[in-house]
Each structure stands twice: as C-alpha cells, then as structure tokens.
Write an enzyme that holds these catalytic residues in place. Structure first.
Site, PDB file in Angstrom:
ATOM      1  N   HIS A 237       1.178  -1.454  -0.141  1.00  0.00           N
ATOM      2  CA  HIS A 237       0.236  -0.494   0.201  1.00  0.00           C
ATOM      3  C   HIS A 237       1.217   2.079   0.161  1.00  0.00           C
TER       4      HIS A 237
ATOM      5  N   TYR B 185      -9.737   3.767   3.440  1.00  0.00           N
ATOM      6  CA  TYR B 185     -10.595   2.226   4.016  1.00  0.00           C
ATOM      7  C   TYR B 185     -11.872   2.395   3.742  1.00  0.00           C
TER       8      TYR B 185
ATOM      9  N   GLU C  10       0.952   1.704   8.238  1.00  0.00           N
ATOM     10  CA  GLU C  10       1.312   2.135   7.040  1.00  0.00           C
ATOM     11  C   GLU C  10       1.615   3.497   7.504  1.00  0.00           C
TER      12      GLU C  10
ATOM     13  N   TYR D  38       9.816  -2.458  -8.895  1.00  0.00           N
ATOM     14  CA  TYR D  38      10.784  -2.862  -9.341  1.00  0.00           C
ATOM     15  C   TYR D  38      11.557  -3.168  -8.578  1.00  0.00           C
ATOM     16  N   SER D  39      12.139  -3.951  -8.035  1.00  0.00           N
ATOM     17  CA  SER D  39      13.325  -4.601  -6.978  1.00  0.00           C
ATOM     18  C   SER D  39      14.553  -3.842  -7.673  1.00  0.00           C
TER      19      SER D  39
ATOM     20  N   GLY E 280      15.148 -17.070 -12.839  1.00  0.00           N
ATOM     21  CA  GLY E 280      14.874 -15.894 -14.131  1.00  0.00           C
ATOM     22  C   GLY E 280      15.245 -14.068 -13.534  1.00  0.00           C
TER      23      GLY E 280
ATOM     24  N   GLY F 209      14.006 -12.500 -11.564  1.00  0.00           N
ATOM     25  CA  GLY F 209      13.615 -13.202  -9.703  1.00  0.00           C
ATOM     26  C   GLY F 209      15.681 -13.021  -9.389  1.00  0.00           C
ATOM     27  N   VAL F 210      16.219 -12.868  -9.597  1.00  0.00           N
ATOM     28  CA  VAL F 210      17.604 -12.463  -9.725  1.00  0.00           C
ATOM     29  C   VAL F 210      17.983 -11.136  -8.618  1.00  0.00           C
ATOM     30  N   THR F 211      17.191 -10.443  -8.818  1.00  0.00           N
ATOM     31  CA  THR F 211      17.028  -8.326  -8.862  1.00  0.00           C
ATOM     32  C   THR F 211      17.356  -8.509  -7.312  1.00  0.00           C
TER      33      THR F 211
HETATM   34  C1  LIG Z   1       7.673  -7.055  -5.712  1.00  0.00           C
HETATM   35  C2  LIG Z   1       7.556  -6.429  -7.034  1.00  0.00           C
HETATM   36  C3  LIG Z   1       9.097  -6.693  -7.643  1.00  0.00           C
HETATM   37  C4  LIG Z   1       9.649  -6.917  -8.978  1.00  0.00           C
HETATM   38  N1  LIG Z   1      10.317  -7.123  -9.411  1.00  0.00           N
HETATM   39  C5  LIG Z   1      10.783  -6.639 -10.768  1.00  0.00           C
HETATM   40  C6  LIG Z   1      11.906  -6.833 -11.314  1.00  0.00           C
HETATM   41  O1  LIG Z   1      13.164  -6.237 -10.197  1.00  0.00           O
HETATM   42  N2  LIG Z   1      12.195  -7.124 -12.716  1.00  0.00           N
HETATM   43  C7  LIG Z   1      11.392  -6.830 -13.302  1.00  0.00           C
HETATM   44  O2  LIG Z   1      12.032  -7.138 -14.408  1.00  0.00           O
HETATM   45  N3  LIG Z   1      10.175  -6.696 -13.007  1.00  0.00           N
HETATM   46  C8  LIG Z   1       9.754  -7.128 -11.191  1.00  0.00           C
HETATM   47  N4  LIG Z   1       8.526  -7.191 -11.947  1.00  0.00           N
HETATM   48  C9  LIG Z   1       7.554  -7.091 -11.653  1.00  0.00           C
HETATM   49  C10 LIG Z   1       6.961  -5.632 -12.631  1.00  0.00           C
HETATM   50  O3  LIG Z   1       6.848  -5.182 -10.811  1.00  0.00           O
HETATM   51  C11 LIG Z   1       5.564  -5.811 -13.630  1.00  0.00           C
HETATM   52  O4  LIG Z   1       4.687  -6.987 -13.021  1.00  0.00           O
HETATM   53  C12 LIG Z   1       5.858  -6.094 -14.643  1.00  0.00           C
HETATM   54  O5  LIG Z   1       7.640  -5.599 -15.478  1.00  0.00           O
HETATM   55  C13 LIG Z   1       4.748  -6.661 -15.629  1.00  0.00           C
HETATM   56  O6  LIG Z   1       4.857  -4.520 -15.760  1.00  0.00           O
HETATM   57  P1  LIG Z   1       4.181  -4.442 -17.741  1.00  0.00           P
HETATM   58  O7  LIG Z   1       3.510  -3.256 -17.012  1.00  0.00           O
HETATM   59  O8  LIG Z   1       5.409  -4.604 -18.946  1.00  0.00           O
HETATM   60  O9  LIG Z   1       2.844  -5.401 -17.417  1.00  0.00           O
HETATM   61  P2  LIG Z   1       1.332  -5.374 -17.786  1.00  0.00           P
HETATM   62  O10 LIG Z   1       0.790  -4.423 -18.034  1.00  0.00           O
HETATM   63  O11 LIG Z   1       1.197  -5.523 -15.922  1.00  0.00           O
HETATM   64  O12 LIG Z   1       1.001  -7.216 -18.049  1.00  0.00           O
HETATM   65  C14 LIG Z   1       1.335  -8.105 -17.660  1.00  0.00           C
HETATM   66  C15 LIG Z   1       0.939  -9.568 -18.549  1.00  0.00           C
HETATM   67  O13 LIG Z   1      -0.574  -9.371 -18.473  1.00  0.00           O
HETATM   68  C16 LIG Z   1      -0.663  -9.147 -19.676  1.00  0.00           C
HETATM   69  N5  LIG Z   1      -2.050  -8.784 -19.689  1.00  0.00           N
HETATM   70  C17 LIG Z   1      -1.935  -7.570 -19.160  1.00  0.00           C
HETATM   71  N6  LIG Z   1      -3.183  -7.353 -19.806  1.00  0.00           N
HETATM   72  C18 LIG Z   1      -4.039  -8.458 -20.204  1.00  0.00           C
HETATM   73  C19 LIG Z   1      -5.275  -8.317 -20.431  1.00  0.00           C
HETATM   74  N7  LIG Z   1      -6.034  -7.831 -20.862  1.00  0.00           N
HETATM   75  N8  LIG Z   1      -5.267  -9.832 -21.600  1.00  0.00           N
HETATM   76  C20 LIG Z   1      -4.592 -11.277 -21.817  1.00  0.00           C
HETATM   77  N9  LIG Z   1      -2.931 -10.844 -20.633  1.00  0.00           N
HETATM   78  C21 LIG Z   1      -3.381  -8.984 -20.182  1.00  0.00           C
HETATM   79  C22 LIG Z   1       0.823  -8.831 -20.037  1.00  0.00           C
HETATM   80  O14 LIG Z   1       0.803  -9.470 -21.974  1.00  0.00           O
HETATM   81  C23 LIG Z   1       1.509  -9.246 -19.930  1.00  0.00           C
HETATM   82  O15 LIG Z   1       2.266 -10.267 -19.460  1.00  0.00           O
HETATM   83  C24 LIG Z   1       7.823  -6.533  -9.886  1.00  0.00           C
HETATM   84  C25 LIG Z   1       6.958  -7.093  -9.908  1.00  0.00           C
HETATM   85  C26 LIG Z   1       6.783  -6.930  -7.540  1.00  0.00           C
HETATM   86  C27 LIG Z   1       5.146  -6.853  -7.203  1.00  0.00           C
HETATM   87  C1  HEM Z   2      -7.556  -3.615   5.415  1.00  0.00           C
HETATM   88  C2  HEM Z   2      -8.896  -3.536   4.214  1.00  0.00           C
HETATM   89  C3  HEM Z   2      -6.994  -4.095   2.692  1.00  0.00           C
HETATM   90  C4  HEM Z   2      -6.251  -5.060   3.022  1.00  0.00           C
HETATM   91  C5  HEM Z   2      -7.277  -6.325   3.631  1.00  0.00           C
HETATM   92  C6  HEM Z   2      -6.219  -4.977   1.718  1.00  0.00           C
HETATM   93  C7  HEM Z   2      -5.463  -6.089   0.831  1.00  0.00           C
HETATM   94  C8  HEM Z   2      -4.686  -6.026   0.244  1.00  0.00           C
HETATM   95  C9  HEM Z   2      -3.708  -7.671  -0.269  1.00  0.00           C
HETATM   96  C10 HEM Z   2      -3.710  -9.207   0.568  1.00  0.00           C
HETATM   97  C11 HEM Z   2      -2.867  -6.940  -1.820  1.00  0.00           C
HETATM   98  C12 HEM Z   2      -2.267  -7.441  -2.415  1.00  0.00           C
HETATM   99  C13 HEM Z   2      -0.875  -6.940  -2.002  1.00  0.00           C
HETATM  100  C14 HEM Z   2       0.199  -8.170  -2.426  1.00  0.00           C
HETATM  101  O1  HEM Z   2       0.682  -9.702  -2.163  1.00  0.00           O
HETATM  102  O2  HEM Z   2       0.921  -7.443  -3.408  1.00  0.00           O
HETATM  103  C15 HEM Z   2      -3.483  -5.410  -1.373  1.00  0.00           C
HETATM  104  C16 HEM Z   2      -2.984  -4.802  -2.228  1.00  0.00           C
HETATM  105  C17 HEM Z   2      -3.441  -3.443  -2.919  1.00  0.00           C
HETATM  106  N1  HEM Z   2      -4.304  -2.784  -2.429  1.00  0.00           N
HETATM  107 FE1  HEM Z   2      -5.401  -3.487  -0.289  1.00  0.00          FE
HETATM  108  N2  HEM Z   2      -6.191  -4.440   1.270  1.00  0.00           N
HETATM  109  C18 HEM Z   2      -6.892  -3.254   1.893  1.00  0.00           C
HETATM  110  C19 HEM Z   2      -7.460  -1.756   2.064  1.00  0.00           C
HETATM  111  C20 HEM Z   2      -6.940  -1.220   0.213  1.00  0.00           C
HETATM  112  C21 HEM Z   2      -7.281   0.648   0.835  1.00  0.00           C
HETATM  113  C22 HEM Z   2      -8.159   0.978   1.193  1.00  0.00           C
HETATM  114  C23 HEM Z   2      -6.760   0.705  -0.583  1.00  0.00           C
HETATM  115  C24 HEM Z   2      -7.014   1.790  -1.371  1.00  0.00           C
HETATM  116  C25 HEM Z   2      -7.959   1.823  -2.635  1.00  0.00           C
HETATM  117  C26 HEM Z   2      -6.486  -0.818  -0.913  1.00  0.00           C
HETATM  118  C27 HEM Z   2      -5.283  -0.763  -2.518  1.00  0.00           C
HETATM  119  C28 HEM Z   2      -4.511  -1.610  -2.870  1.00  0.00           C
HETATM  120  C29 HEM Z   2      -3.973  -1.482  -4.097  1.00  0.00           C
HETATM  121  C30 HEM Z   2      -3.756  -0.087  -5.690  1.00  0.00           C
HETATM  122  C31 HEM Z   2      -2.914  -3.214  -4.237  1.00  0.00           C
HETATM  123  C32 HEM Z   2      -1.978  -3.568  -5.520  1.00  0.00           C
HETATM  124  C33 HEM Z   2      -2.981  -3.985  -6.562  1.00  0.00           C
HETATM  125  C34 HEM Z   2      -1.989  -4.305  -7.520  1.00  0.00           C
HETATM  126  O3  HEM Z   2      -1.410  -4.977  -7.770  1.00  0.00           O
HETATM  127  O4  HEM Z   2      -3.316  -4.337  -8.627  1.00  0.00           O
HETATM  128  N3  HEM Z   2      -6.052  -1.730  -0.088  1.00  0.00           N
HETATM  129  N4  HEM Z   2      -3.837  -5.119  -0.293  1.00  0.00           N
END
Ligand SMILES: Cc1cc2nc3c(=O)[nH]c(=O)nc-3n(C[C@H](O)[C@H](O)[C@H](O)COP(=O)(O)OP(=O)(O)OC[C@H]3O[C@@H](n4cnc5c(N)ncnc54)[C@H](O)[C@@H]3O)c2cc1C
Ligand code: HEM
Length: 413
Positions: A85, A95, A137, A207-208, A278, A280-282
């Site tokens: 968050h 919330y 938070e 991105y890590s 893959g 995930g090395v970052t």
């Molecule tokens: C904690 C964390 C750390 C990360 N670290 C890294 C990192 O170090 N390096 C790295 O490369 N990435 C990392 N990622 C992943 C990164 O955040 C992105 O998710 C990744 O780059 C893909 O994002 P994007 O916007 O290019 O793709 P997105 O637009 O998010 O799409 C993701 C996939 O979904 C598919 N898709 C999207 N919409 C649709 C649809 N409507 N129908 C069918 N398929 C669909 C796309 O074709 C694509 O294959 C990390 C993620 C997290 C949560």
């Molecule tokens: C008690 C209340 C809430 C719970 C239990 C909750 C739970 C979660 C969980 C489990 C995730 C996934 C985390 C992960 O594994 O990456 C998440 C992501 C997220 N939450 Fe919440 N959340 C709460 C409230 C909120 C609120 C108030 C907002 C504001 C709009 C919010 C916005 C988001 C967003 C934007 C993400 C990332 C979504 C994505 O990756 O597309 N959440 N939350």
C-alpha cells in the site's frame, strides 16, 4: 479489541466466506471500480485480468477471519500488505471506500444469509483490520520521510545509464533529478515506477532494486513482458521502459518498500541460501552484493536458475560474487544453448531438484530466500518441504500479488 460476540459470529461464517471468497472479491472490485472509479488508478489491470489480485485479497480475508481470535499471527501478512500500500501511496481516507464495497459484495454474494447481526460483525471486524493496516502504514510513511534524503509519494529521478543485460532484460541506473541525497534501503526492497504512457494510462509498477545500497544510485533491472497471445496487450510499463525511456529521461519513483529483506529475524544467524529463478535474480543479487560489501562471516550460497545464456541477466556480477566475494555460486540452465555448459556459462544443466538442493546447500540449517516466476517458486518450495525445511526458514517474494505457494508444483515448470 474485537468484541467476543463479533469473534463468535465471524468464526461461524468463516467456512461460508472461505467457500465464496473469490466470488466476493471479484464482485467487490466490480462494485468499487463502478462506485469509486477514482481509486482505479492504483490498481494494475493485469492483476485483475489474471485474477491474482482477487485471489490475494480473498486469501487475506480468509486468513483474517480464520484468526479473528488471534490476529497477532497476521503480523507478517499485514506488513506485506502495508508495504505494498505504501509503495502506491494508499491513504487512510480510502479505507471506508474499500469497506463499503466489500460489505456490499458480501451482502450480494451471501444474499439473505447475511443477517443484520452478521453485517454488524463484519463491519466491526473490517474496522479493526483497517485500523491495524493504517497504523502500520503511518509508521512506514514516517520512516520514508525521516531517513536522510527520504520522501513520500513520487520524486523525479534521471536515468543516468541504461544497460542492455541480454535480449529481453535491461538495467536502469537512477539518480534524484533534484540532486538531493539518495536514501539507503534494505537489500531485497523494491521501488515504484510511475509513467505517463501516451496511449495506455496505467498504475505504477514495483521493481526490486538490483544493486546494493550505498552504490550511489538506484538500479532496477527490467524484463520485457511480452503479450501471452495475439489478443493480449504487451506489458505496458516494461515495454515502455525498454522502448521509450532513454538516458537523460526522468521517471517518477516511489521510495523503497518491502519486507523481503535480510532482517535478523529472517536470517536467524544461519547460513543463507539465495535462490533465483530468471528475473527473480534482482532482489537476491542486491542481498548478495550487500553481504559481500559488509564482508559477512555467514556462509552464503547463490543459485541462479535460468533458461540459457541468452536470457540470463547479470551473469558477470554473479560470477564476481564467487571470484571476489567468496560466495558459493551456481548457475543452472534448464534449456541450454549449444556450448553453454562447455563454455562454462552455466555450472550444470537441469532443475533445482530436491537432490540438487540436498547436495549443494546446507538444507538442515540454512535460511532460504527465493524469488522467480510462480511455477519456479512453487517447485522450489515443494522441494524444500520435501527436505524438511521449516516454514520459518523460508522467505520469498512474488513479482505480483501474493499467491498460495503450497499448491503442488506446477507441471509446467
Ligand atoms: C515486489 C515486486 C518486485 C518486482 N521486481 C521486478 C524486477 O526486478 N524486474 C522485473 O522485470 N519485474 C519486476 N516486477 C514485476 C513488475 O512490477 C511488472 O509486473 C512487470 O514489469 C510487468 O509489468 P508491465 O506493465 O510490463 O506488464 P502489465 O501491463 O502489467 O502486464 C503483465 C502481463 O499481463 C498480460 N496482460 C495484461 N492485460 C491483459 C489482458 N487484458 N489480457 C491478457 N493478458 C493481459 C500482459 O500481456 C503481460 O504479459 C516486480 C513486481 C513486484 C510486485
Ligand atoms: C483492510 C483493508 C485492506 C486489505 C485487507 C487489503 C489487502 C490487500 C492485499 C492482500 C493486497 C495484495 C498484496 C500483495 O500481495 O501484493 C493488496 C494490494 C493492494 N491494495 Fe489493499 N487492502 C486493503 C485496503 C486497501 C485500500 C483502502 C486501498 C485503497 C484503494 C487498497 C489498494 C490496494 C492496491 C492498489 C493494491 C495493489 C493492487 C495491484 O497490484 O494491482 N487496499 N491489498
């Protein structure tokens, strides 16, 4: 404190909620995006499309309900959610919006079974969890502000270098555009990148950080995300970074977040095994480089599983961990190119099997940190459980919404 009556009611409805959890969360997102479209900007459409976000929220709700009389056990889960968050800038006033639509979704799905008494209990339980998250938070936001060079929200960074690591992966070296201080971070943490895409406005992505803290820059290493099929869109942000962003351009960056770190309670003074699949090395390379920099006395093993040399990023830096850092490294390819093994680009061919882990890592005592594609993580988790490694020695990061890891290893891997 949650009232005993609410605890009793929540316990009584937990099986019904668990059986319908994903239906509820799917309905919840539908209602929320219709009723409060302004919060849509935070959510990644790909995570909605894949169902990953609905599953993550359903899992969190079920875990909370199942532990309603002992919510302290949810500390690590709350920490993960709070960091996510905070990476996106979620605020306390949002919330009630989530609470309202979650309640409406529960009513919709449970129908007349959702009595007034049940609804009151869910409202109280949600309010308690919301408060726990808000407090956590608040602390994270405070820490982000208080650290030297720290900030909240988004800050402009200049791309100082862009390095093509291999055909599908590029690194970006970032420095604050305001010339100010760069805060330290915990190796394993991620930053958030917000872009203004000309045709496909989207939420920020995490991105890590792939270099160690104190290196004078933030570095992210990004894999180009292809479309999975002809009807699907290309990954929005990764392709934009690869194709559009150049040296000298500015990006909006959110401060380091994340709880996948080498905190003492995670390492426990044990040998450390870093296991990457893959891209995930970052985060794991950041951890390894930081351990080398600190001249740790702890034995460290670093394993990188990749398809082959064409798609393995940062191979030179991994090699340097062994030659200059005293870390036991091993690179394993499951689909090597001709010559990969002979030219020592990898150390072996195959998968990270139980036998591999038994013979190459101190599995009876080590703490394991792993990150990679979901099938890789499920596979590795399964093999480590086979070897009897307890959950408290297993630490992992998903590059997307947190998912169930105990599922039997995917046959696809
Ligand atoms: C904690 C964390 C750390 C990360 N670290 C890294 C990192 O170090 N390096 C790295 O490369 N990435 C990392 N990622 C992943 C990164 O955040 C992105 O998710 C990744 O780059 C893909 O994002 P994007 O916007 O290019 O793709 P997105 O637009 O998010 O799409 C993701 C996939 O979904 C598919 N898709 C999207 N919409 C649709 C649809 N409507 N129908 C069918 N398929 C669909 C796309 O074709 C694509 O294959 C990390 C993620 C997290 C949560
Ligand atoms: C008690 C209340 C809430 C719970 C239990 C909750 C739970 C979660 C969980 C489990 C995730 C996934 C985390 C992960 O594994 O990456 C998440 C992501 C997220 N939450 Fe919440 N959340 C709460 C409230 C909120 C609120 C108030 C907002 C504001 C709009 C919010 C916005 C988001 C967003 C934007 C993400 C990332 C979504 C994505 O990756 O597309 N959440 N939350």
């Amino acid at each position: 404190m949650i009232s005993p009556k609410t605890i009793e009611i929540v316990k009584s409805i937990t099986p019904a909620v668990a059986a319908n959890a994903e239906v509820i969360t799917r309905r919840f997102y539908q209602l929320m995006f219709e009723g409060n479209p302004e919060v849509g900007v935070y959510f990644n459409p790909a995570h909605q499309h894949s169902g990953g976000q609905q599953r993550a929220l359903a899992g969190a709700i079920c875990a909370y309900f199942a532990n309603i009389d002992n919510p302290e056990v949810l500390g690590p889960a709350v920490n993960l959610i709070a960091h996510k968050h905070c990476s996106l800038g979620i605020q306390p006033e949002q919330y009630p919006i989530v609470g309202k639509h979650l309640l409406a979704a529960i009513k919709d799905v449970m129908g007349p079974a959702a009595t007034a008494e049940i609804i009151d209990a869910v409202v109280e339980a949600y309010g308690f969890l919301a408060e726990v998250c808000i407090q956590r938070e608040r602390k994270i936001y405070q820490q982000q502000r208080d650290v030297v060079g720290g900030w909240n929200g988004f800050r402009r960074f200049v791309v100082e270098r862009k390095v093509r690591e291999c055909g599908i992966i590029a690194s970006f070296y970032l420095r604050p555009a305001d010339g100010g201080e760069l805060p330290d971070f915990e190796p394993g943490q991620y930053i958030t990148v917000r872009i203004e895409h000309p045709h496909a406005p989207t939420s920020p992505r995490n991105y890590s950080l792939s270099d160690r803290p104190g290196a004078g820059h933030y570095r992210i290493t990004v894999k180009r995300e292809p479309r999975p099929g002809p009807e699907a869109p290309d990954g929005v942000v990764s392709n934009y970074l690869h194709d559009v962003v150049q040296v000298g351009d500015e990006l909006e960056i959110g401060p380091p977040c994340g709880e996948f770190t080498l905190a003492p309670e995670a390492t426990g003074g044990r040998p450390i095994v870093l296991l990457a699949g893959g891209i995930g090395v970052t985060p794991l390379l950041s951890m390894a480089k930081s351990l080398v920099h600190r001249s740790t006395a702890t034995p460290v093993h670093f394993i990188h599983a990749a398809r082959n040399s064409q798609v393995q990023a940062l191979a030179d830096e991994i090699r340097a961990l062994r030659t200059h850092g005293g870390i036991a490294t091993h690179v394993i390819y499951d689909d090597p190119l001709n010559g990969d093994l002979e030219e020592r680009k990898c150390d072996s061919v195959g998968r990270v099997s139980a036998e591999f882990l038994r013979s190459r890592t101190p599995y009876r005592e080590a703490s394991y940190f792993f990150c990679g594609p979901k099938p890789f993580m499920q596979f590795v988790y399964g093999r480590l459980k086979e070897l009897g490694v307890d959950d408290d020695r297993l630490h992992f990061e998903f590059f997307g919404p947190h998912q169930e890891i105990t599922t039997v290893a995917a046959a696809a891997f």
